[in-house]
Design a protein around this motif. Structure first.
Motif, PDB file in Angstrom:
ATOM      1  N   GLY A   7      -9.010  -0.667  -7.828  1.00  0.00           N
ATOM      2  CA  GLY A   7      -8.231  -0.373  -6.436  1.00  0.00           C
ATOM      3  C   GLY A   7      -8.771   1.550  -6.686  1.00  0.00           C
ATOM      4  N   THR A   8      -8.705   2.438  -5.515  1.00  0.00           N
ATOM      5  CA  THR A   8      -8.974   3.701  -5.445  1.00  0.00           C
ATOM      6  C   THR A   8      -8.046   4.469  -4.382  1.00  0.00           C
ATOM      7  N   ALA A   9      -7.246   5.542  -6.149  1.00  0.00           N
ATOM      8  CA  ALA A   9      -6.238   6.046  -5.527  1.00  0.00           C
ATOM      9  C   ALA A   9      -6.182   6.907  -4.575  1.00  0.00           C
ATOM     10  N   LEU A  10      -5.162   7.682  -4.351  1.00  0.00           N
ATOM     11  CA  LEU A  10      -5.159   8.515  -2.974  1.00  0.00           C
ATOM     12  C   LEU A  10      -4.018   9.847  -3.031  1.00  0.00           C
ATOM     13  N   PRO A  11      -5.181  11.095  -2.509  1.00  0.00           N
ATOM     14  CA  PRO A  11      -4.017  12.040  -2.256  1.00  0.00           C
ATOM     15  C   PRO A  11      -2.735  12.377  -2.204  1.00  0.00           C
ATOM     16  N   ALA A  12      -1.360  12.546  -2.883  1.00  0.00           N
ATOM     17  CA  ALA A  12      -0.642  13.031  -2.808  1.00  0.00           C
ATOM     18  C   ALA A  12      -0.015  13.177  -1.391  1.00  0.00           C
ATOM     19  N   SER A  13      -0.393  14.548  -1.166  1.00  0.00           N
ATOM     20  CA  SER A  13       0.195  14.896  -0.372  1.00  0.00           C
ATOM     21  C   SER A  13       0.298  14.421   1.276  1.00  0.00           C
ATOM     22  N   ALA A  14      -0.107  13.307   1.183  1.00  0.00           N
ATOM     23  CA  ALA A  14       0.092  12.210   2.330  1.00  0.00           C
ATOM     24  C   ALA A  14       1.480  11.904   2.172  1.00  0.00           C
ATOM     25  N   ALA A  15       2.637  12.247   1.145  1.00  0.00           N
ATOM     26  CA  ALA A  15       3.672  11.173   1.007  1.00  0.00           C
ATOM     27  C   ALA A  15       4.387  11.398   2.250  1.00  0.00           C
ATOM     28  N   SER A  16       4.497  12.477   2.963  1.00  0.00           N
ATOM     29  CA  SER A  16       5.628  12.405   4.045  1.00  0.00           C
ATOM     30  C   SER A  16       5.062  11.607   5.341  1.00  0.00           C
ATOM     31  N   GLY A  44      -8.340  -2.459  -0.860  1.00  0.00           N
ATOM     32  CA  GLY A  44      -7.172  -2.309  -0.067  1.00  0.00           C
ATOM     33  C   GLY A  44      -5.593  -2.519  -0.373  1.00  0.00           C
ATOM     34  N   THR A  45      -6.007  -2.505  -2.239  1.00  0.00           N
ATOM     35  CA  THR A  45      -3.750  -2.351  -2.314  1.00  0.00           C
ATOM     36  C   THR A  45      -3.693  -1.019  -2.059  1.00  0.00           C
ATOM     37  N   TRP A  46      -4.602   0.440  -1.937  1.00  0.00           N
ATOM     38  CA  TRP A  46      -3.973   1.759  -1.722  1.00  0.00           C
ATOM     39  C   TRP A  46      -5.056   2.458  -0.171  1.00  0.00           C
ATOM     40  N   PRO A  47      -3.773   3.481   0.774  1.00  0.00           N
ATOM     41  CA  PRO A  47      -4.596   3.566   2.052  1.00  0.00           C
ATOM     42  C   PRO A  47      -5.364   4.996   1.413  1.00  0.00           C
ATOM     43  N   GLY A  67      -1.802 -16.955   4.952  1.00  0.00           N
ATOM     44  CA  GLY A  67      -2.585 -16.781   4.182  1.00  0.00           C
ATOM     45  C   GLY A  67      -2.899 -16.260   2.816  1.00  0.00           C
ATOM     46  N   THR A  68      -1.887 -14.902   3.403  1.00  0.00           N
ATOM     47  CA  THR A  68      -1.443 -13.389   2.658  1.00  0.00           C
ATOM     48  C   THR A  68      -2.468 -12.524   2.188  1.00  0.00           C
ATOM     49  N   GLU A  69      -3.491 -12.925   3.410  1.00  0.00           N
ATOM     50  CA  GLU A  69      -4.785 -12.179   2.922  1.00  0.00           C
ATOM     51  C   GLU A  69      -4.477 -10.692   3.848  1.00  0.00           C
ATOM     52  N   ASP A  70      -6.035 -10.100   2.759  1.00  0.00           N
ATOM     53  CA  ASP A  70      -5.825  -8.215   3.354  1.00  0.00           C
ATOM     54  C   ASP A  70      -6.339  -8.429   4.296  1.00  0.00           C
ATOM     55  N   VAL A  71      -5.361  -8.181   5.535  1.00  0.00           N
ATOM     56  CA  VAL A  71      -6.310  -7.675   6.688  1.00  0.00           C
ATOM     57  C   VAL A  71      -5.979  -7.276   7.325  1.00  0.00           C
ATOM     58  N   SER A  72      -5.450  -5.782   6.832  1.00  0.00           N
ATOM     59  CA  SER A  72      -4.370  -4.797   7.608  1.00  0.00           C
ATOM     60  C   SER A  72      -5.204  -4.144   6.211  1.00  0.00           C
ATOM     61  N   ASP A  73      -5.273  -2.300   6.525  1.00  0.00           N
ATOM     62  CA  ASP A  73      -5.908  -0.991   5.826  1.00  0.00           C
ATOM     63  C   ASP A  73      -4.854   0.039   6.376  1.00  0.00           C
ATOM     64  N   LEU A  74      -4.219   0.892   5.873  1.00  0.00           N
ATOM     65  CA  LEU A  74      -3.444   2.285   6.099  1.00  0.00           C
ATOM     66  C   LEU A  74      -4.623   3.419   6.333  1.00  0.00           C
ATOM     67  N   VAL A  75      -4.913   4.232   6.289  1.00  0.00           N
ATOM     68  CA  VAL A  75      -5.943   5.247   6.864  1.00  0.00           C
ATOM     69  C   VAL A  75      -5.537   6.455   7.135  1.00  0.00           C
ATOM     70  N   LEU A  76      -5.812   7.209   5.609  1.00  0.00           N
ATOM     71  CA  LEU A  76      -4.759   8.709   5.394  1.00  0.00           C
ATOM     72  C   LEU A  76      -6.440   9.131   6.464  1.00  0.00           C
ATOM     73  N   GLU A  77      -5.377   9.689   7.607  1.00  0.00           N
ATOM     74  CA  GLU A  77      -6.490  10.684   8.712  1.00  0.00           C
ATOM     75  C   GLU A  77      -6.376  12.540   8.537  1.00  0.00           C
ATOM     76  N   LYS A  78      -6.747  13.625   8.383  1.00  0.00           N
ATOM     77  CA  LYS A  78      -7.436  14.946   8.549  1.00  0.00           C
ATOM     78  C   LYS A  78      -7.032  15.394  10.135  1.00  0.00           C
ATOM     79  N   ILE A  79      -5.549  15.766  10.503  1.00  0.00           N
ATOM     80  CA  ILE A  79      -5.602  16.057  11.924  1.00  0.00           C
ATOM     81  C   ILE A  79      -5.603  18.095  11.485  1.00  0.00           C
ATOM     82  N   GLU A 102       1.073  -0.696  -0.177  1.00  0.00           N
ATOM     83  CA  GLU A 102       0.333   0.400  -0.016  1.00  0.00           C
ATOM     84  C   GLU A 102       0.645   1.636   0.399  1.00  0.00           C
ATOM     85  N   ILE A 103       1.767   1.163   0.613  1.00  0.00           N
ATOM     86  CA  ILE A 103       2.607   2.457   0.945  1.00  0.00           C
ATOM     87  C   ILE A 103       3.847   2.630  -0.953  1.00  0.00           C
ATOM     88  N   ASP A 104       4.546   1.905  -1.158  1.00  0.00           N
ATOM     89  CA  ASP A 104       4.919   1.392  -2.151  1.00  0.00           C
ATOM     90  C   ASP A 104       4.108   1.930  -3.241  1.00  0.00           C
TER      91      ASP A 104
END
Length: 867
Positions: A289-298, A535-538, A398-410, A235-237
């Motif tokens: 898949g669903t794309a993600l805003p690039a501004s979360a790169a840091s 589950g492929t992108w944050p 099993g390599t099932e996708d059991v986690s997601d990275l979630v981008l939060e606006k703080i 997901e990060i990559d």
């Protein structure tokens, strides 16, 4: 040693010093010796004193080392009084020090397991619980603060405490008995009597081990789940790669699963709310898949660096290395009964993550129902992988996708969710640091999970902007401990599946065989159902569009009993085809190992032939690189190089069979060429935080891209890039191994260094020499059955491997075999510290006695534990 008294005497005063007074000079004192002579005498005296002190210090040091080393060796014969037992327990150890325990009650069986594991592995157990509690700094000082911050932010210990509360009374009783056994050992073993590492640690800190608790045992399951989580880095990559290349080009780096590689389950579908292995599959059910805003790169970059800095045994770093298991029906074996093989792939550890052991009730009954043997994990009661009198099982990731990275606006102390500002959940903790001041830690969470990017102080203090939360099944309390004890009692397919129903995390593939001749497969675990995304992108956390709405019901998870193929192969490849109505993952292994194992089994059983145990073990040693058969023909078609050394090197792969033994010159050249291809084609175009490790995904990427000779990734000229890589590879190997290309060896590049994951990584050279093993060349590589993985962006050193190998013969359980990576003992210099490594390296295995008569015949030491 010469002193001033040994200097030759002058024959006369004149000889000694022409200007000195003589005996004929009455009343005159001898003149002082020249300053240079006095300085010489003082230097000699100083050297003599220092040499004497050195001898004393070396002698004292040798005595200290020998005393500290031997003080912790376990008692393995005679009688040992251990308060807390209800009756006598017998401990039989074989020539490799592997123990088989015999007790009359379940309490005593698990009590003795705790005691005996502590005898051999307490240092490892103690480190494990400090890892999972985020308390490494208490043992090792400030260098572990960042690791502690990250683990505490995820809250593994807190989840384990909640998990304990929900376990069955029976499981709690077993955990309690195990803890009592560990603590009985600790009562009489302090400092170097527990392990030499405590003696070394005692030179720097005043750390003393504390009482073992049930939560200490449960917490390690979280570390195992972390090691076996799947696509978080992918997901990060994806997100970070999109900062440098287009979305379409990112997609090229994550190609579809090869159509000619197998899935695990080839039959069945979900019908009326349950998986029916005999149902006809429906149409494909794709998700995008669903794309993600690039501004979360840091924030994502920082998270990637944080994860990569964790201790080696907490970070699976190589794609294409997971685990192998397969089970074959008796219809295809020489014995007429199933054969089951398993070799889980994990980061190398010294001592091994596994501890071989048998747990036997002297009379099996409802009150004491255990007669199980296999691979245990130090610090955790029960057997994780092994067999009972009638059932054998194995695990792979099993390599099932059991986690997601979630981008939060703080914003300040709040985060955005569905148009509202919601207060962050905040808790305070304190990290104690050996030899330093305690460090306060603020942990923030949203409704999606902990803000794992907060582990970086700069991001945490930024206040406003993006943060990354981790949504992961392992952060929800489960019943995996209940499942493990139930597995250890399994008698048939139904009881096996009932145990699997409680196996929450880590999500695994489970293969099955029994003495009645049945074989099977079960997907267990909590696998999320996503409202949106794949589950492929944050995903954005400020909307509920990507929430998890529940877990796939257990009865609808893929499973099969006695499949039509008469064998099951799992190697982290996709579980089932796209007809399955739920998303399991889009980031499975690309199936090179699964394909090779399947082909080997088909060849071994074609035309009515049967496979035997030796044939099964031979597959475990298979080191053919399927991708080499794709790349090498492109190299062979290039014009001859103008460099003679490259011409000689290129000849190595002419007629090569694509196998990778440690002595192979062709394998050495192939991997060096592939390294430079990865650097020029991919690494040069992607952010530095994206690891181009050269594993199975990159094999699949290159396979799809190679036909396009003028593509973007080849800088417009594929052949020029390949030719350059061949020149670079031959030059580098020549500088490393000499100009005679036939003398090059893959094993000279590809080595395993058995490394103690604590003092062996950051201690003084002498301590590293003491606790680590010598480097050994090994065969294999990433994405081959003999999966000795490496990160090609770094070097070819082995950083993931088959952590053990086993073969269970259901026709005669005593004919089964096993081998561990290192040995039974965790004590430095113990005969069993590394005694299985030479066997493991050369694909030999050991007899695995099970019945009482076989255990007694193999026994070398017998210890009676008495109340």
């Amino acid at each position: 040693m010469q002193t001033d008294d040994d200097l030759p005497e002058p024959t006369s005063a004149t000889d000694a010093d022409p200007d000195a007074a003589t005996d004929s000079d009455p009343g005159l004192q001898p003149r002082p010796q020249p300053r240079s002579r006095r300085r010489f005498r003082k230097t000699k005296i100083t050297a003599a004193v220092l040499a004497t002190l050195l001898v004393v210090l070396v002698g004292a040091g040798t005595w200290w080392v020998n005393t500290s080393l031997h003080a912790s060796y376990p008692q393995t014969t005679g009688t040992l009084h251990v308060p807390g037992l209800q009756a006598n327990v017998e401990v039989d150890r074989d020539a490799q020090g592997v123990p088989q325990l015999y007790a009359s009650t379940s309490h005593d069986l698990f009590f003795a397991q705790g005691y005996v594991q502590a005898q051999d592995r307490f240092w490892q157990m103690d480190v494990y619980r400090h890892v999972t509690a985020g308390r490494l700094s208490e043992m090792f000082g400030s260098g572990q603060i960042d690791t502690d911050k990250f683990i505490r932010t995820m809250g593994w210990r807190d989840v384990a405490e909640q998990e304990y509360d929900g376990l069955t009374p029976e499981t709690k009783a077993y955990l309690s008995a195990y803890c009592d056994g560990v603590n009985a050992y600790l009562k009489d073993h302090k400092g170097s009597r527990a392990s030499v590492e405590y003696a070394v640690l005692g030179l720097q800190t005043d750390y003393t081990p504390y009482t073992w608790t049930p939560v200490d045992s449960l917490s390690w399951l979280k570390a195992l789940a972390w090691d076996l989580r799947d696509n978080m880095q992918s997901e990060i990559d994806r997100a970070l790669s999109s900062q440098k290349v287009t979305k379409a080009q990112v997609d090229q780096l994550f190609p579809p699963y090869p159509a000619d590689h197998p899935t695990i389950v080839h039959q069945g579908a979900v019908v009326n709310g349950a998986f029916d292995q005999n149902a006809t599959p429906a149409a494909d059910n794709p998700l995008s898949g669903t794309a993600l805003p690039a501004s979360a790169a840091s924030a994502l970059t920082t998270l990637s660096h944080t994860v990569s800095a964790l201790p080696g045994f907490l970070q699976p770093t190589v794609e294409g290395v997971g685990s192998n298991s397969w089970v074959v029906s008796g219809d295809l074996t020489t014995t007429g009964k199933p054969l089951l093989a398993n070799d889980p792939h994990l980061a190398p550890q010294l001592p091994s993550i596994w501890y071989q052991m048998g747990l036997h009730c002297t009379t099996v009954s409802a009150a004491c129902p255990y007669d199980v043997t296999g691979f245990t994990m130090p610090g955790t009661p029960g057997v994780v992988i092994g067999h009972t009198p009638t059932v054998a099982w194995g695990f792979t990731n099993g390599t099932e996708d059991v986690s997601d990275l979630v981008l939060e606006k703080i914003t300040g102390s709040t985060y955005e969710y569905d148009g509202h500002q919601v207060p962050l959940t905040v808790r305070q903790e304190t990290i104690k640091v050996a030899g330093g001041k305690s460090v306060p830690l603020t942990i923030r969470s949203t409704n999606q999970g902990p803000l794992v990017s907060d582990a970086d102080k700069d991001l945490a203090s930024a206040g406003n902007g993006y943060a990354v939360a981790l949504r992961w099944t392992a952060l929800t309390p489960g019943h995996t401990a209940d499942a493990l004890f139930a597995l250890d009692r399994a008698a048939d397919w139904n009881s096996f599946r009932a145990a699997a129903a409680n196996f929450a995390v880590p999500s695994q593939n489970m293969i099955y065989a029994d003495t009645s001749g049945n074989i099977g497969y079960q997907t267990p675990g909590q696998i999320p159902i996503r409202r949106g995304g794949d589950g492929t992108w944050p995903v954005p956390g400020w909307t509920d569009e990507y929430e998890w709405t529940g877990y796939i019901p257990f009865d609808q998870l893929p499973h099969v009993l006695n499949p039509t193929d008469k064998f099951v192969v799992t190697a982290n490849n996709p579980i089932i085809g796209s007809q399955y109505p739920y998303l399991l993952s889009k980031d499975f292994d690309y199936g090179y190992r699964a394909d090779e194992i399947t082909k080997r089994l088909q060849a071994a059983t074609a035309d009515g032939k049967k496979i035997d145990a030796d044939g099964m073990r031979a597959i475990q040693s298979d080191n053919r690189n399927e991708f080499a058969s794709v790349l090498v023909p492109y190299l062979a078609r290039l014009p001859a190089s103008s460099k003679k050394q490259t011409q000689a090197a290129r000849a190595l792969v002419d007629g090569w069979d694509y196998t990778t033994p440690d002595t192979s010159a062709a394998a050495a050249y192939f991997y060096e060429v592939w390294k430079f291809v990865c650097k020029d084609a991919f690494e040069a175009k992607l952010p530095s935080s994206v690891d181009v490790d050269g594993g199975d995904r990159w094999f699949a990427v290159a396979t799809t891209l190679l036909p396009d000779a003028s593509g973007f990734w080849w800088n417009g000229d594929r052949d020029a890039m390949l030719a350059k890589a061949m020149d670079q590879a031959s030059a580098e190997l020549t500088s490393q191994q000499g100009s005679d290309v036939k003398q090059w060896q893959w094993g000279a590049l590809h080595k395993l260094t058995p490394t103690n994951q604590t003092l062996g990584t950051g201690g003084p050279w002498f301590v590293k020499w003491l606790v680590n093993g010598d480097p050994v060349p090994v065969s294999g590589g990433s994405s081959v059955v003999d999966a000795t993985g490496f990160d090609i962006a770094k070097d070819f050193s082995v950083d993931e491997l088959p952590s053990m190998r086993m073969l269970v013969d259901l026709s005669n359980l005593d004919a089964s075999t096993w081998v561990n990576l290192t040995g039974a003992s965790g004590h430095v210099d113990d005969p069993h510290y590394l005694d299985q490594l030479p066997l493991w390296r050369t694909f030999h295995t050991l007899p695995w006695p099970y019945t009482r008569s076989a255990v007694l015949a193999a026994s070398k030491d017998t210890l009676a534990l008495t109340p």
